[in-house]
Design an enzyme around this catalytic site. Structure first.
Site, PDB file in Angstrom:
ATOM      1  N   CYS A  60       0.850  -1.177   0.000  1.00 56.43           N
ATOM      2  CA  CYS A  60       0.000   0.000   0.000  1.00 56.43           C
ATOM      3  C   CYS A  60       0.891   1.234   0.000  1.00 56.43           C
ATOM      4  CB  CYS A  60      -0.860   0.051   1.257  1.00 56.43           C
ATOM      5  SG  CYS A  60      -2.044  -1.301   1.378  1.00 56.43           S
ATOM      6  N   GLY A  90      -0.157   0.327  -4.935  1.00 61.99           N
ATOM      7  CA  GLY A  90      -1.452  -0.316  -4.727  1.00 61.99           C
ATOM      8  C   GLY A  90      -2.456   0.176  -5.733  1.00 61.99           C
ATOM      9  N   ASN A 104       0.354   1.009   5.745  1.00 58.47           N
ATOM     10  CA  ASN A 104       1.123   0.219   4.785  1.00 58.47           C
ATOM     11  C   ASN A 104       1.888  -0.840   5.575  1.00 58.47           C
ATOM     12  OD1 ASN A 104       4.185   0.903   2.924  1.00 58.47           O
ATOM     13  ND2 ASN A 104       2.799  -0.806   2.732  1.00 58.47           N
ATOM     14  N   GLY A 105       1.675  -2.106   5.217  1.00 57.48           N
ATOM     15  CA  GLY A 105       2.381  -3.184   5.916  1.00 57.48           C
ATOM     16  C   GLY A 105       1.433  -4.310   6.237  1.00 57.48           C
ATOM     17  N   TYR A 113      12.440  -3.859  -6.225  1.00 57.35           N
ATOM     18  CA  TYR A 113      11.240  -3.848  -7.060  1.00 57.35           C
ATOM     19  C   TYR A 113      10.142  -2.867  -6.638  1.00 57.35           C
ATOM     20  CZ  TYR A 113       6.774  -5.595  -8.933  1.00 57.35           C
ATOM     21  OH  TYR A 113       5.548  -5.702  -9.506  1.00 57.35           O
TER      22      TYR A 113
END
Ligand code: SF4
Length: 476
Positions: A7, A35, A110-111, A254
């Protein structure tokens, strides 16, 4: 090139009331690569929250009309989501909003928590009612519970961080403050910046600061809380017990955008370095080095520079289709690759090609790409991968799959080379990962299996969306 990011989070604090929604919109646009399932913005206008969240890309969810209907305010948080716990549904869109006895809160995460299942069970047994199937709501619940026992939102967040385990970079707002924090391991990135007119920004990546013309101030430290409020800015660095630095190394390889700088290291430079190391360790007799767009391009350039083999563009990506893994079935995944990538025949025909990509997950995407190059006339295709082989799943907010789906768990290097149709195959060596993120403690558990936190008991993404019969079993 086939793994979903987690995210992206974004927040803005302005000392004065103004039109903020466009700033968040542009910030989320810059974080779209993190995301693509859903997105949302919440504006805080003197304690009254106005929100819009929905499934889709930022440009699909927010029309010009909708944006101009948002009120002015002085704090806003936004989110782009790919769910690693909980499915793709409107309910799971973020930011999450909570109304409680002492006010309200909006939170973007995020996570992935590694103790989410235990915490949720404990909360549900004490009467909590959940509206979503994501672990982010558990975080919101824990912070809210602590808020009722604390004098301030920052104290509540600090206390909550002792309970939460795993990966979380958060941006949240109360009626008066914006806060951001990173988990004590620092799995996911988070940085802050300032615009020329004095607004403070918190964002997953520095590329989002540039998108809103904000100057980078610094990364948020692992375990740190930064508070922006009417009394100014303050940092709380009670690190919840110092943990080993565990920044996700795959952010460099990435996930993150190449124009971002994280922990003082340019993502682009890190990928160039990966390509150089690959060229050193896995040389090839070839005529042209190409990268798989987009995340293989930087490493391909590094490979070319170090090897002296010319760099070129050999594959073109159709920018207007979604990511291949959004396709639900195996067949549509394969078709997705065919539509997404095509080869420039005049560039590759009759040539020995070095193809550089960031990873191989299941192997079918790489097999298809090699085939596309051969159909376009490439004489040889030598595949070089800028990460080590995936042999373990990720529990910290990415979609790296269970072991039975990872090709490197089931096959040797020679077998993978054969399955993908490559003339030769070389991976980045795990023992040299530290050169991609100098000076930063990092997680590489998906390559080596050394997880920084206990592995969660239940890792199913859909664990809260099971049929009634399955769900009941959990409580018997
Ligand atoms: Fe990143 Fe892999 Fe660690 Fe997950 S397991 S946080 S993808 S390095």
């Amino acid at each position: 090139m086939s793994i979903h990011e987690e995210c992206g989070v974004f927040g803005v604090y302005s000392p004065t009331r103004c039109h903020l929604v466009e700033t968040v919109y542009y910030g989320l646009y810059a974080l779209q690569h993190r995301g693509q399932e859903s997105c949302g913005i919440v504006i805080n206008d003197d304690g009254v929250f106005a929100a819009h969240k929905d499934l889709g890309l930022v440009e699909e969810v927010f029309s010009h009309e909708l944006l101009s209907g948002f009120p002015e305010g002085n704090i806003s948080v936004g989110h782009v989501r790919y769910g690693t716990t909980g499915g793709t549904s409107r309910n799971n869109c973020q930011p999450i909003e909570v109304n409680h006895l002492k006010g309200r809160m909006a939170l973007a995460h995020n996570g992935n928590l590694s103790n989410a299942a235990e915490l949720r069970k404990e909360l549900e047994l004490s009467g909590a009612i959940f509206h979503t199937t994501s672990d982010s709501e558990t975080i919101a619940y824990i912070i809210t519970r602590e808020r009722l026992r604390s004098a301030s939102i920052e104290e509540a967040l600090n206390r909550a961080m002792y309970t939460l385990d795993g990966a979380y970079s958060l941006v949240l707002m109360s009626p008066q403050k914006m806060l951001c924090c990173r988990d004590p391991y620092g799995f996911r990135p988070l940085c802050i910046g300032r615009t020329k007119d004095g607004k403070y920004i918190a964002a997953s990546e520095s590329c989002a600061l540039e998108a809103v013309d904000a100057e980078f101030i610094r990364d948020v430290d692992p375990g740190e809380i930064i508070v922006f409020g009417p009394d100014g800015i303050c940092s709380i660095t009670d690190h919840c017990g110092q943990k080993e630095g565990s920044f996700c190394i795959f952010e460099y390889i990435y996930f993150s955008r190449p124009d971002s700088v994280i922990n003082g290291v340019s993502v682009h430079e890190s990928r160039l370095k990966a390509g150089e190391i690959l060229a050193e360790l896995h040389p090839a007799e070839a005529d042209l080095v190409i990268g798989a767009p987009d995340s293989g391009l930087d490493a391909a350039l590094g490979y070319s520079r170090r090897s002296g083999i010319p760099y070129g563009i050999g594959l073109i990506k159709n920018k207007y289709i979604g990511r291949t893994f959004i396709s639900p079935g195996q067949q549509s995944r394969v078709e997705g690759v065919r539509i997404k990538l095509s080869a420039i025949s005049s560039a590759v025909k009759g040539k020995r090609i070095v193809l550089v990509d960031d990873s191989i997950v299941r192997g079918n995407t790489m097999g298809r790409v090699v085939n596309i190059l051969r159909e376009a006339g490439a004489k040889e295709v030598h595949v070089r991968i800028s990460s080590p082989p995936f042999i373990h799943p990720c529990y910290y907010g990415t979609d790296i799959d269970s072991e039975e789906n990872l090709i490197a768990c089931r096959h040797t290097l020679q077998e993978i080379s054969k399955i993908t149709g490559a003339d030769s195959l070389g991976y980045f060596p795990p023992e040299r990962l530290s050169e991609l993120a100098p000076g930063c403690g990092f997680c590489s558990a998906c390559f080596g299996g050394r997880y920084p936190t206990p592995v969660p008991a239940d890792t199913r993404k859909d664990r809260y969306e099971l049929k009634l019969s399955e769900r009941t079993k959990q409580f018997t």
